[in-house]
Design a protein around this motif. Structure first.
Motif, PDB file in Angstrom:
ATOM      1  N   VAL A 114      -8.410   3.512 -29.348  1.00  0.00           N
ATOM      2  CA  VAL A 114      -8.492   2.272 -30.114  1.00  0.00           C
ATOM      3  C   VAL A 114      -8.260   1.121 -29.142  1.00  0.00           C
ATOM      4  N   VAL A 115      -9.288   0.289 -29.006  1.00  0.00           N
ATOM      5  CA  VAL A 115      -9.228  -0.840 -28.081  1.00  0.00           C
ATOM      6  C   VAL A 115      -9.553  -2.102 -28.870  1.00  0.00           C
ATOM      7  N   ASN A 116      -8.612  -3.025 -28.911  1.00  0.00           N
ATOM      8  CA  ASN A 116      -8.770  -4.269 -29.676  1.00  0.00           C
ATOM      9  C   ASN A 116      -9.129  -3.988 -31.133  1.00  0.00           C
ATOM     10  N   GLY A 117      -8.527  -2.949 -31.699  1.00  0.00           N
ATOM     11  CA  GLY A 117      -8.750  -2.604 -33.101  1.00  0.00           C
ATOM     12  C   GLY A 117     -10.046  -1.867 -33.384  1.00  0.00           C
ATOM     13  N   LYS A 118     -10.809  -1.532 -32.357  1.00  0.00           N
ATOM     14  CA  LYS A 118     -12.092  -0.848 -32.540  1.00  0.00           C
ATOM     15  C   LYS A 118     -12.088   0.470 -31.773  1.00  0.00           C
ATOM     16  N   PRO A 119     -12.798   1.481 -32.291  1.00  0.00           N
ATOM     17  CA  PRO A 119     -12.846   2.763 -31.572  1.00  0.00           C
ATOM     18  C   PRO A 119     -13.723   2.676 -30.323  1.00  0.00           C
ATOM     19  N   ALA A 120     -13.275   3.339 -29.280  1.00  0.00           N
ATOM     20  CA  ALA A 120     -14.051   3.433 -28.037  1.00  0.00           C
ATOM     21  C   ALA A 120     -14.149   4.910 -27.674  1.00  0.00           C
ATOM     22  N   ARG A 121     -15.384   5.418 -27.563  1.00  0.00           N
ATOM     23  CA  ARG A 121     -15.615   6.811 -27.163  1.00  0.00           C
ATOM     24  C   ARG A 121     -15.997   6.830 -25.687  1.00  0.00           C
ATOM     25  N   ILE A 122     -15.272   7.633 -24.930  1.00  0.00           N
ATOM     26  CA  ILE A 122     -15.498   7.690 -23.487  1.00  0.00           C
ATOM     27  C   ILE A 122     -15.717   9.143 -23.098  1.00  0.00           C
ATOM     28  N   THR A 123     -16.882   9.428 -22.552  1.00  0.00           N
ATOM     29  CA  THR A 123     -17.186  10.770 -22.071  1.00  0.00           C
ATOM     30  C   THR A 123     -16.509  10.982 -20.729  1.00  0.00           C
ATOM     31  N   LEU A 124     -15.846  12.122 -20.593  1.00  0.00           N
ATOM     32  CA  LEU A 124     -15.094  12.430 -19.381  1.00  0.00           C
ATOM     33  C   LEU A 124     -15.752  13.582 -18.632  1.00  0.00           C
ATOM     34  N   ALA A 125     -15.916  13.418 -17.335  1.00  0.00           N
ATOM     35  CA  ALA A 125     -16.510  14.449 -16.485  1.00  0.00           C
ATOM     36  C   ALA A 125     -15.725  14.513 -15.179  1.00  0.00           C
ATOM     37  N   PRO A 126     -15.750  15.662 -14.491  1.00  0.00           N
ATOM     38  CA  PRO A 126     -15.029  15.759 -13.214  1.00  0.00           C
ATOM     39  C   PRO A 126     -15.493  14.687 -12.230  1.00  0.00           C
ATOM     40  N   ALA A 127     -14.531  13.974 -11.662  1.00  0.00           N
ATOM     41  CA  ALA A 127     -14.835  12.930 -10.684  1.00  0.00           C
ATOM     42  C   ALA A 127     -14.501  13.402  -9.281  1.00  0.00           C
ATOM     43  N   ASP A 128     -13.505  14.235  -9.187  1.00  0.00           N
ATOM     44  CA  ASP A 128     -13.122  14.863  -7.924  1.00  0.00           C
ATOM     45  C   ASP A 128     -12.395  16.147  -8.278  1.00  0.00           C
ATOM     46  N   LEU A 143      -9.741  -1.448 -21.173  1.00  0.00           N
ATOM     47  CA  LEU A 143      -8.915  -0.589 -22.013  1.00  0.00           C
ATOM     48  C   LEU A 143      -7.480  -1.054 -22.164  1.00  0.00           C
ATOM     49  N   GLY A 144      -6.993  -1.863 -21.260  1.00  0.00           N
ATOM     50  CA  GLY A 144      -5.578  -2.202 -21.267  1.00  0.00           C
ATOM     51  C   GLY A 144      -4.799  -1.091 -20.571  1.00  0.00           C
ATOM     52  N   ALA A 145      -3.535  -1.295 -20.356  1.00  0.00           N
ATOM     53  CA  ALA A 145      -2.727  -0.347 -19.580  1.00  0.00           C
ATOM     54  C   ALA A 145      -2.360   0.909 -20.349  1.00  0.00           C
ATOM     55  N   ALA A 146      -2.195   0.824 -21.664  1.00  0.00           N
ATOM     56  CA  ALA A 146      -1.724   1.977 -22.441  1.00  0.00           C
ATOM     57  C   ALA A 146      -2.468   2.089 -23.768  1.00  0.00           C
ATOM     58  N   PRO A 147      -3.756   2.435 -23.726  1.00  0.00           N
ATOM     59  CA  PRO A 147      -4.505   2.547 -24.978  1.00  0.00           C
ATOM     60  C   PRO A 147      -4.001   3.712 -25.822  1.00  0.00           C
ATOM     61  N   LYS A 148      -4.173   3.577 -27.130  1.00  0.00           N
ATOM     62  CA  LYS A 148      -3.795   4.630 -28.071  1.00  0.00           C
ATOM     63  C   LYS A 148      -5.041   5.414 -28.441  1.00  0.00           C
TER      64      LYS A 148
END
Length: 121
Positions: free
Chosen positions: A72-86, A98-103
């Motif tokens: 939840v970012v600024n009261g709205k849902p944010a979907r983030i796809t995660l993949a191996p980066a290293d 996202l801010g420092a501590a998104p929920k």
């Protein structure tokens, strides 16, 4: 009478579900339980890094893991796809900062196909 009250309160407390708690991680983020794993979430601007950790909170290889974060970012849902980066982390990019501590929650799919999720409050 006092003993009876203490016994009743104690038995009620024992029936409450155990809640995972967040702690500070060694990569600068927050750590929470995710099934048989622990996950550390580090947000910086639009980038989200997620480290998969074992029960000793040592990083596991990111190879073969994939995931999605629903925050939840600024009261709205944010979907983030995660993949191996290293070798150690999964990374994804949001459309907004996202801010420092998104929920929200992170759902992982392990190399063996099992899933686990962790909630960040």
């Amino acid at each position: 009478m006092v003993f009876w009250r203490v016994a009743v309160v104690g038995s009620l407390l024992m029936t409450l579900p155990v809640q995972a708690h967040e702690v500070a991680g060694k990569f600068g983020g927050r750590v929470t339980d995710a099934g048989k794993y622990h996950v550390e979430m580090v947000a910086k601007d639009k980038t989200l890094d997620v480290y998969v950790l074992d029960n000793s909170e040592k990083p596991l290889p990111a190879t073969g893991f994939k995931g999605i974060a629903i925050l939840v970012v600024n009261g709205k849902p944010a979907r983030i796809t995660l993949a191996p980066a290293d070798a150690q982390k999964l990374t994804g990019t949001a459309e907004v900062a996202l801010g420092a501590a998104p929920k929200g929650a992170v759902q992982l799919t392990a190399p063996d196909g099992t899933t686990a999720s962790g909630k960040f409050n």
